[in-house]
Design an enzyme around this catalytic site. Structure first.
Site, PDB file in Angstrom:
ATOM      1  N   LYS A 294      41.766  44.713  35.835  1.00 56.63           N
ATOM      2  CA  LYS A 294      40.501  45.156  35.521  1.00 56.63           C
ATOM      3  C   LYS A 294      41.255  46.784  36.983  1.00 56.63           C
ATOM      4  O   LYS A 294      41.396  47.742  36.162  1.00 56.63           O
ATOM      5  CB  LYS A 294      38.993  45.380  36.807  1.00 56.63           C
TER       6      LYS A 294
ATOM      7  N   TRP B 218      28.701  36.810  37.421  1.00 59.67           N
ATOM      8  CA  TRP B 218      29.928  35.476  38.440  1.00 59.67           C
ATOM      9  C   TRP B 218      29.534  35.280  39.482  1.00 59.67           C
ATOM     10  O   TRP B 218      30.267  34.088  39.304  1.00 59.67           O
ATOM     11  CB  TRP B 218      30.628  37.120  38.769  1.00 59.67           C
TER      12      TRP B 218
ATOM     13  N   ASP C   5      35.343  37.147  45.761  1.00 62.44           N
ATOM     14  CA  ASP C   5      35.990  36.820  43.930  1.00 62.44           C
ATOM     15  C   ASP C   5      36.168  38.998  44.191  1.00 62.44           C
ATOM     16  O   ASP C   5      34.821  39.231  44.096  1.00 62.44           O
ATOM     17  CB  ASP C   5      35.084  36.659  43.320  1.00 62.44           C
TER      18      ASP C   5
END
Length: 361
Positions: A196, A102, A172
Site C-alpha cells: 500500500k 482486518w 497493523d
C-alpha cells in the site's frame, strides 16, 4: 504509454519515479550486469542496499534505539498468527481492539495460539465509527494490545495513539505507515504489508522492541521466530530481494519529498479535497463513516442511487480512473489515497465526480 489514475486499495500505486528507476535498473542494476533479482542476497551489493534501506526507514520514522527493523515475508495475515506465537506463551492472553475487517481477521488468526480477547469493538455500528475509549475493557496481565490504526475496507482511522499503559501496543499499520510522522516509541511492535505505502506485495516491514524479541514465546521452528530473523539481519532464509529493493527506492523517494511531515501535509490536503467534494454534493455522494473517524488513506463513499454504481464505475474507468469499486463487504465506491497518489490525481477525480453528478443528478 498513458498511465491511469490509480486509486487501488492494494496492491496499490507506486511512485512513478520509483518505477522508472526500477525500469532503468532492470537488466543492469548498480553496474552488476544483472538484475537485482538475479544476484545473491549475501553479496556485497545487496547487503549495502539492505543496510541503506533500513537506514532510510529509520530516518523517516525516527526509530529510536532499542528497536530492530525486519524485512519479512508472508503478508500481514501471516503475522496475525505469528505475533502471538512470538509474544505470548501457553496460557497467555492478549487484548484486541476491533474496528473492521482486518481487526476481525487478526483475532481469528491469533485464536489458535492465544486467548484473544476483544476488549473493544464497533461491530454494532457496522464499523462506521470507533469504539469510545471509555468502553474499552483492557484486561490485567495481557501479553499485548493489538489494534488496526487504519481499516482499509471500512475507511475508519485512529487519529491518535491509544494509551494502554505498560502493556506493549501492537499495530497493523499496513495501510497508513509512512503517511505522516509517527512516534515509534509508543509501540512495542509495528508491522505492515508493503503493498500500500511501501512497495510490491510479498514483503512485510516490522519494527519491534528488543525486549519483545527476548520473550520465550512458544516452541516453534526457527523460521517463525522474530528473534532469529533479527539475529540474521532478516536473511535467515532468502528474502524478497525485489520487494526490498523497491522498498528502499520508495524510502529514498519519500525522503526526497521532504519526509513524513511534508507527506502528512499532502495527504491531509488530498483527503480534504475529496471529503469536501462528497459532503458538498447535496447528497449525490455520501460518506457513511462518522466524521471524526474518517480515514485519510481509504475513502469509501456511496451514490444517492445505487442503480448508478455500475454507470459510475464504467464511466470512471473509461476516463482513466482505476479501482474505484468498493470492497464487496461494504459495496459502493472507494478511493485509496496512499502516498503515491498525487494531489493532481485527486483533483482529476473530483472533477470527474462533479461532472458525473451534474449529468446524472
Amino acid at each position: 504509454m498513458t498511465r491511469a489514475w490509480n486509486f487501488s486499495a492494494g496492491p496499490a500505486a507506486l511512485p512513478e519515479a520509483v518505477l522508472r528507476r526500477a525500469q532503468q535498473d532492470m537488466l543492469d542494476w548498480n553496474g552488476s550486469g544483472a538484475s537485482v533479482m538475479e544476484l545473491s542476497h549475501r553479496g556485497k551489493r545487496f547487503m549495502a542496499l539492505a543496510a541503506e534501506a533500513e537506514a532510510s526507514l529509520r530516518r523517516l520514522l525516527s526509530v529510536p534505539e532499542g528497536y530492530k527493523v525486519l524485512f519479512l515475508q508472508g503478508g500481514a495475515t501471516q503475522h496475525f498468527a505469528q505475533i502471538p506465537m512470538n509474544l505470548a506463551g501457553p496460557g497467555d492472553h492478549a487484548d484486541y481492539i476491533v474496528t473492521g475487517h482486518w481487526g476481525e481477521k487478526a483475532v481469528r488468526e491469533a485464536s489458535p495460539y492465544i486467548d484473544a480477547r476483544i476488549a473493544a469493538t464497533s461491530v454494532a455500528d457496522d464499523y462506521l465509527k470507533l469504539p469510545p475509549r471509555d468502553t474499552w475493557k483492557l484486561s490485567p496481565g495481557a501479553a499485548y494490545v493489538h489494534y488496526t490504526p487504519n481499516e482499509t475496507i471500512h475507511g475508519v482511522e485512529f487519529r491518535d495513539i491509544p494509551d494502554v499503559g505498560d502493556v506493549p501496543l501492537v499495530a497493523d499499520l499496513s495501510s497508513s505507515i509512512l503517511s505522516e510522522p509517527l512516534d515509534v516509541s509508543r509501540f512495542g511492535l509495528i508491522y505492515a504489508g508493503a503493498q500500500k505505502n511501501i512497495g510490491p506485495s510479498g514483503l512485510v516491514v516490522m519494527i519491534v522492541r528488543d525486549d519483545l524479541l527476548a520473550r520465550a514465546g512458544r516452541p516453534m521452528a526457527k523460521i517463525f521466530r522474530y528473534a532469529e530473523h533479527a539475529a540474521n539481519d532478516s536473511m535467515l532464509n532468502t528474502p524478497n530481494t525485489w520487494g526490498w529493493y523497491l522498498a528502499g527506492l520508495t524510502f529514498a523517494w519519500l525522503e526526497a519529498q521532504g519526509g513524513l511531515v511534508a507527506m502528512g501535509e499532502t495527504n491531509a490536503r488530498k483527503a480534504t479535497v475529496l471529503y469536501e467534494t462528497i459532503d458538498g454534493s447535496n447528497g449525490f455522494y455520501r460518506s457513511p463513516v462518522e466524521v471524526s473517524a474518517r480515514s485519510r488513506m481509504n475513502v469509501p463513499f456511496t451514490l444517492h442511487d445505487a442503480a448508478l454504481d455500475a454507470v459510475f464505475l464504467a464511466e470512471s474507468e473509461a476516463a482513466g480512473f482505476l479501482a474505484l469499486k468498493g470492497h464487496k463487504a461494504v459495496g459502493g465506491m472507494r478511493a485509496s489515497l496512499y502516498n503515491a497518489v498525487s494531489l493532481d490525481a485527486v483533483n482529476e477525480l473530483v472533477k470527474f465526480m462533479r461532472d458525473f453528478a451534474a449529468r446524472h443528478g
